[in-house]
Design a protein around this motif. Structure first.
Motif, mmCIF file in Angstrom:
data_model
loop_
_atom_site.group_PDB
_atom_site.id
_atom_site.type_symbol
_atom_site.label_atom_id
_atom_site.label_comp_id
_atom_site.label_asym_id
_atom_site.label_seq_id
_atom_site.Cartn_x
_atom_site.Cartn_y
_atom_site.Cartn_z
ATOM 1 N N GLU A 109 25.191 19.640 37.687
ATOM 2 C CA GLU A 109 24.040 19.955 36.807
ATOM 3 C C GLU A 109 24.395 19.210 35.530
ATOM 4 N N HIS A 116 18.555 20.742 30.856
ATOM 5 C CA HIS A 116 19.440 20.503 31.745
ATOM 6 C C HIS A 116 18.865 19.955 33.176
ATOM 7 N N TYR A 117 19.536 19.145 33.830
ATOM 8 C CA TYR A 117 18.984 18.412 34.713
ATOM 9 C C TYR A 117 19.826 18.460 36.308
ATOM 10 N N TRP A 136 14.315 22.665 31.763
ATOM 11 C CA TRP A 136 14.932 21.966 33.065
ATOM 12 C C TRP A 136 13.944 20.846 33.578
ATOM 13 N N ALA A 137 14.729 19.943 34.344
ATOM 14 C CA ALA A 137 13.835 19.018 35.051
ATOM 15 C C ALA A 137 14.784 18.396 36.204
ATOM 16 N N TYR A 138 14.368 18.020 37.373
ATOM 17 C CA TYR A 138 14.936 17.039 38.187
ATOM 18 C C TYR A 138 15.155 15.669 37.743
ATOM 19 N N ALA A 139 16.101 15.014 38.051
ATOM 20 C CA ALA A 139 16.372 13.568 37.552
ATOM 21 C C ALA A 139 16.873 12.895 38.369
ATOM 22 N N ASP A 143 17.638 7.482 34.879
ATOM 23 C CA ASP A 143 17.028 8.260 33.875
ATOM 24 C C ASP A 143 17.751 8.177 32.582
ATOM 25 N N LEU A 145 19.120 10.480 29.964
ATOM 26 C CA LEU A 145 19.554 12.106 29.998
ATOM 27 C C LEU A 145 20.197 12.232 28.571
#
Length: 279
Positions: A109, A116-117, A136-139, A143, A145
């Motif tokens: 993470e 938070h990714y 939150w997000a998927y990355a 990307d 960040l």
């Protein structure tokens, strides 16, 4: 002379200021207001990030910058800016790939300032973030960040509470100890590796700590006495660097420091009302 005008008090958040169920005892909030009204300077000193501190900003009275990312940064929530921020001097994608190649079952993470990714889907993680007020997000690699201030790895994430991360089985704990040793071996020259709980490990830049940031803030504010309270391994530097150090009586490290009452019963209030006036 105000009763607490010489004192800077920094406290850990999870399971110190909060109870195990993540609520904050009302007596703690009342005691903090009393402390500040009588000249004390108070802030939270936590492994949480700007993103994950959203639940305490505006909820917990403070009159000093927040100390976040286990001491990697000081953040002014009113100005919405960092006073200082120390980045990990490594490429985050390379770090992630090396960790997951060695331990495919782990979750890496990236704990950024805005969110938070995570880098692969997890059935519980979004619910965990939402339950704890964390954007939150998927990355993916490539990307942007934000600054690389801290990351963590999870051994298991099966509940939406922070408390369940402190309750690993003997087998899980042994596995996370193996992970911790490997992280120190691989990244110890650039990073500090800290066991935040049974089931997760924090990693931050070398040369920073909760203790160093607390003492830096003490000097900045011209306070004579630094008082700190925390409950876990990532609080040890803060407690060792304090002039006076305390733990809730139900803390993981309770045998190393003077105890106050349990976190659920208002450890911070006990410290403010019954202990600090006697120092």
């Amino acid at each position: 002379m105000a009763r607490f005008e010489d004192v800077l008090l920094t406290v850990d958040y999870d399971r110190t200021l909060t109870a195990p169920d993540a609520t904050i005892p009302t007596c703690n909030l009342e005691a903090i207001r009393y402390f500040m009204e009588n000249g004390g300077i108070f802030t939270v000193n936590t492994g949480r990030t700007v993103a994950s501190a959203g639940g305490l900003i505006g909820r917990v009275p403070i009159n000093a910058p927040l100390l976040l990312y286990n001491g990697s940064a000081a953040y002014d929530p009113d100005a919405k800016e960092f006073l200082f921020a120390h980045e990990i001097a490594l490429d985050w994608a390379d770090v992630k790939n090396r960790i997951l190649a060695k331990f495919p079952g782990l979750f890496f993470e990236y704990q950024g300032a805005k969110a938070h990714y995570l880098f692969r889907e997890h059935p519980v993680w979004p619910k965990f973030c939402e339950a704890n007020g964390i954007p939150w997000a998927y990355a993916a690699e490539g990307d942007d960040l934000g600054p690389f201030l801290k990351f963590c790895v999870y051994g298991r994430l099966s509940d939406t509470t922070v408390d369940h991360l402190f309750n690993g089985t003997a087998e899980e704990i042994a596995f996370m100890e193996e992970v911790e040793r490997w992280l120190v071996q691989e990244f110890g020259e650039q990073c500090v590796v800290t066991r935040g709980a049974d089931l997760y490990i924090d990693v931050q830049p070398k040369g920073v700590s909760k203790g160093k940031s607390a003492r830096e803030l003490k000097k900045m504010l011209g306070r004579k006495i630094l008082v700190c309270i925390g409950d876990a391994e990532n609080d040890v530097s803060m407690l060792d660097d304090a002039d006076f150090a305390f733990c809730p009586c139900d803390a993981d490290i309770k045998d190393r420091y003077t105890n106050v009452c349990s976190c659920a019963d208002g450890a911070v209030a006990d410290l403010i009302y019954n202990v600090i006036p006697k120092l």
